[in-house]
Design an enzyme around this catalytic site. Structure first.
Site, PDB file in Angstrom:
ATOM      1  N   LEU A  61       6.738 -57.828 -66.210  1.00 51.70           N
ATOM      2  CA  LEU A  61       6.583 -58.378 -64.745  1.00 51.70           C
ATOM      3  C   LEU A  61       7.142 -57.070 -63.959  1.00 51.70           C
ATOM      4  CD1 LEU A  61       7.913 -61.847 -65.357  1.00 51.70           C
ATOM      5  CD2 LEU A  61       5.674 -60.831 -65.619  1.00 51.70           C
ATOM      6  N   ARG A  62       7.345 -55.875 -64.136  1.00 54.60           N
ATOM      7  CA  ARG A  62       7.530 -54.828 -63.244  1.00 54.60           C
ATOM      8  C   ARG A  62       8.757 -54.833 -62.295  1.00 54.60           C
ATOM      9  NH1 ARG A  62       4.587 -52.097 -66.945  1.00 54.60           N
ATOM     10  NH2 ARG A  62       2.308 -52.439 -66.465  1.00 54.60           N
ATOM     11  N   ASN A  92      10.637 -51.799 -69.928  1.00 55.74           N
ATOM     12  CA  ASN A  92      10.052 -50.698 -69.390  1.00 55.74           C
ATOM     13  C   ASN A  92       9.854 -50.861 -67.826  1.00 55.74           C
ATOM     14  OD1 ASN A  92       7.969 -52.246 -69.445  1.00 55.74           O
ATOM     15  ND2 ASN A  92       6.649 -50.512 -69.995  1.00 55.74           N
ATOM     16  N   ASP A 150       9.225 -51.307 -75.969  1.00 56.50           N
ATOM     17  CA  ASP A 150       7.713 -51.157 -75.880  1.00 56.50           C
ATOM     18  C   ASP A 150       7.325 -50.344 -74.452  1.00 56.50           C
ATOM     19  OD1 ASP A 150       5.168 -52.430 -76.210  1.00 56.50           O
ATOM     20  OD2 ASP A 150       5.554 -53.062 -74.198  1.00 56.50           O
ATOM     21  N   ASN A 276      -2.676 -49.632 -74.403  1.00 52.24           N
ATOM     22  CA  ASN A 276      -2.030 -49.019 -75.621  1.00 52.24           C
ATOM     23  C   ASN A 276      -1.462 -50.526 -76.393  1.00 52.24           C
ATOM     24  OD1 ASN A 276      -2.085 -46.468 -75.823  1.00 52.24           O
ATOM     25  ND2 ASN A 276      -0.030 -46.233 -74.404  1.00 52.24           N
ATOM     26  N   ASP A 303       0.971 -58.909 -73.769  1.00 53.23           N
ATOM     27  CA  ASP A 303       1.008 -57.844 -73.212  1.00 53.23           C
ATOM     28  C   ASP A 303       0.553 -57.623 -71.884  1.00 53.23           C
ATOM     29  OD1 ASP A 303       2.190 -55.097 -73.137  1.00 53.23           O
ATOM     30  OD2 ASP A 303       0.482 -54.321 -74.594  1.00 53.23           O
ATOM     31  N   HIS A 307      -1.303 -53.419 -63.072  1.00 51.01           N
ATOM     32  CA  HIS A 307      -1.202 -52.205 -62.664  1.00 51.01           C
ATOM     33  C   HIS A 307      -2.023 -52.026 -61.183  1.00 51.01           C
ATOM     34  CE1 HIS A 307       0.530 -49.755 -65.662  1.00 51.01           C
ATOM     35  NE2 HIS A 307      -0.320 -50.254 -66.562  1.00 51.01           N
ATOM     36  N   GLY A 322      -3.035 -50.842 -69.761  1.00 52.28           N
ATOM     37  CA  GLY A 322      -2.725 -51.948 -69.481  1.00 52.28           C
ATOM     38  C   GLY A 322      -3.538 -52.897 -68.985  1.00 52.28           C
TER      39      GLY A 322
END
Ligand code: DOR
Ligand code: ZN
Length: 427
Positions: A61-62, A92, A150, A276, A303, A307, A322
């Site tokens: 969810l950034r 991440n 991840d 990925n 996943d 972006h 992604g």
């Protein structure tokens, strides 16, 4: 008590019935042959399918750090629209979720927004650097149920061994992104005929499979709850089958895109298809399908990886890996398994809700549709043709690999503890 009636609904796609929800308590109050027409709100569901709210073990969810591409709020909107009532968001971010207060902030934001339960995933190593373990115990105590680096693999075997031992001691799930980075330096596509023809550097299957094999053996010897993120190859399926046959307690997920798409898509050179692990070949997709059907692979996880166009609408090699997944996964799983007659809605409920809730030990998700159970539910119209369009998504990003593709199933309404989080009646 405020009540909501879902009349003429088919739980798991089976016989039509009527359901009364106690919205105040957020539970299913009654199920019966007679319509509940006296409820405060009455919805005629037109014989549509009702499933337990979907649970996604793997999203990005950034937030914090890349709120320009997704936030906990926009990700929750996308989740609710896709039929999800709980998601696990990966560590991440920037900063990396490697301390309790950061994990707590993610959970709090999700709860404040209220559209979906957003569970934080803690990182295994500090800053995702693969060198120092995080305080797994402290984060576990603050409620973190799953740990993962991840986006990156925990490559160092000694570090991985320690992580497995700590995870076991604290009874949390350790989720591995299996990729031997020494074999994938500069790789952007599956190593095969397509990559060779297009002149793209290849990411061989063995880079995933060698880590899966190693980790399965470590789990055999050091125990714990090991989970494999985004299984992508036929060989990984064989290894998982071997591990499960030996009684080794591993679980695994597959993404919708590894089930439906292959590296044939790369012909377009469109950065949308970079992901990925990479899209593989038809035989890999076929093996993953069979593995999900026979339980070798436990769950579907999206996943969901938003972006911005500046990172996707560029040369293939420069595109960030992604794809979006939250708003299309139910439709893809329906296409691959239900439309083809390979499986029914019970199966969809199992792999997209019940099993993930079980693996993460969520008490209130993936529950049966029965009296007294939490009203975490999704209504699905199996025959409502729609076309995927990145621009129309609730997600802040639009990098869907299904642009322009027509699907037939879609979530039409979602309820979290009896409160509608998505659907026509509320918007
Ligand atoms: O395609 C991917 N994107 N795979 C990952 O493992 C990470 C993710 C991301 O964060 O964008
Ligand atoms: Zn991921």
């Amino acid at each position: 008590m405020t009540t909501l009636a879902l009349n003429n609904v088919r739980p798991y796609g089976e016989d039509a019935t009527n359901i009364l929800i106690d919205v105040t308590r957020g539970v299913i109050e009654a199920i019966g042959d007679n319509r509940f027409d006296d409820a405060d709100e009455v919805i005629d569901c037109g014989g549509n399918v009702l499933l337990p709210g979907l649970v996604d073990m793997h999203v990005h969810l950034r937030e914090p750090g890349r709120e320009d591409t997704e936030t906990i709020a926009t990700g929750s909107d996308a989740a609710a629209k896709g039929g999800f009532t709980a998601v696990f968001t990966m560590a991440n971010t920037n900063p990396v979720i490697d301390q309790p207060f950061l994990a707590e902030a993610v959970w709090e934001k999700g709860q404040t927004y209220g559209k979906c339960d957003v569970y934080p995933v803690g990182s295994i190593t500090q800053g995702l650097e693969g060198e120092q373990l995080t305080e797994i115990g402290l984060m576990a105590r603050s409620g973190v149920r799953m740990f993962s680096d991840d986006g990156k693999c925990v490559n160092d075997p000694q570090l991985m061994r320690r992580a497995i031992e700590y995870a076991k001691a604290h009874d949390v799930v350790l989720a591995q992104h299996a990729e031997d980075h020494r074999m994938t330096a500069g790789a952007v596509a599956h190593e095969g005929e397509q990559a060779a023809r297009l002149g793209l550097r290849g990411w061989p299957r063995v880079a995933e499979e060698s880590i899966v094999a190693r980790d399965a053996i470590m789990t055999r010897d050091y125990g714990g709850r090991y989970h494999l993120c985004h299984a992508s190859t036929e060989g990984t399926v064989q290894l998982l089958r071997f591990a499960k046959d030996q009684g080794i307690e591993v679980t695994a997920e597959v993404t919708p895109h590894h089930l439906l798409l292959t590296d044939e898509q790369l012909k377009t050179y469109d950065g949308l298809y970079r992901v990925n692990p990479p899209l593989r070949e038809a035989r890999d997709a076929e093996a993953l399908k069979q593995a999900l059907l026979d339980g070798t692979v436990d769950v579907v996880a999206t996943d969901h990886a938003p972006h911005g166009s500046e990172d996707k609408c560029v040369e293939f090699e420069h595109a960030k890996p992604g794809m979006l997944g939250l708003e299309t996964s139910l439709a893809v799983v329906h296409r691959v398994f239900v439309e083809t007659g390979l499986a029914d809605w019970r199966f969809v409920a199992k792999v997209m809700s019940e099993r993930p809730a079980e693996i993460l030990r969520l008490q209130d998700q993936g529950r049966p549709i029965a009296v007294g159970e939490p009203a975490n539910l999704v209504l699905v119209d199996p025959q409502s043709p729609w076309t995927a369009r990145g621009e129309e998504m609730a997600s802040k990003a639009s990098n869907t690999p299904y642009e322009g593709i027509e699907f037939s199933a879609r979530a039409t309404a979602t309820w979290l503890r009896g409160t509608q989080t998505y659907g026509a009646q509320q918007d």
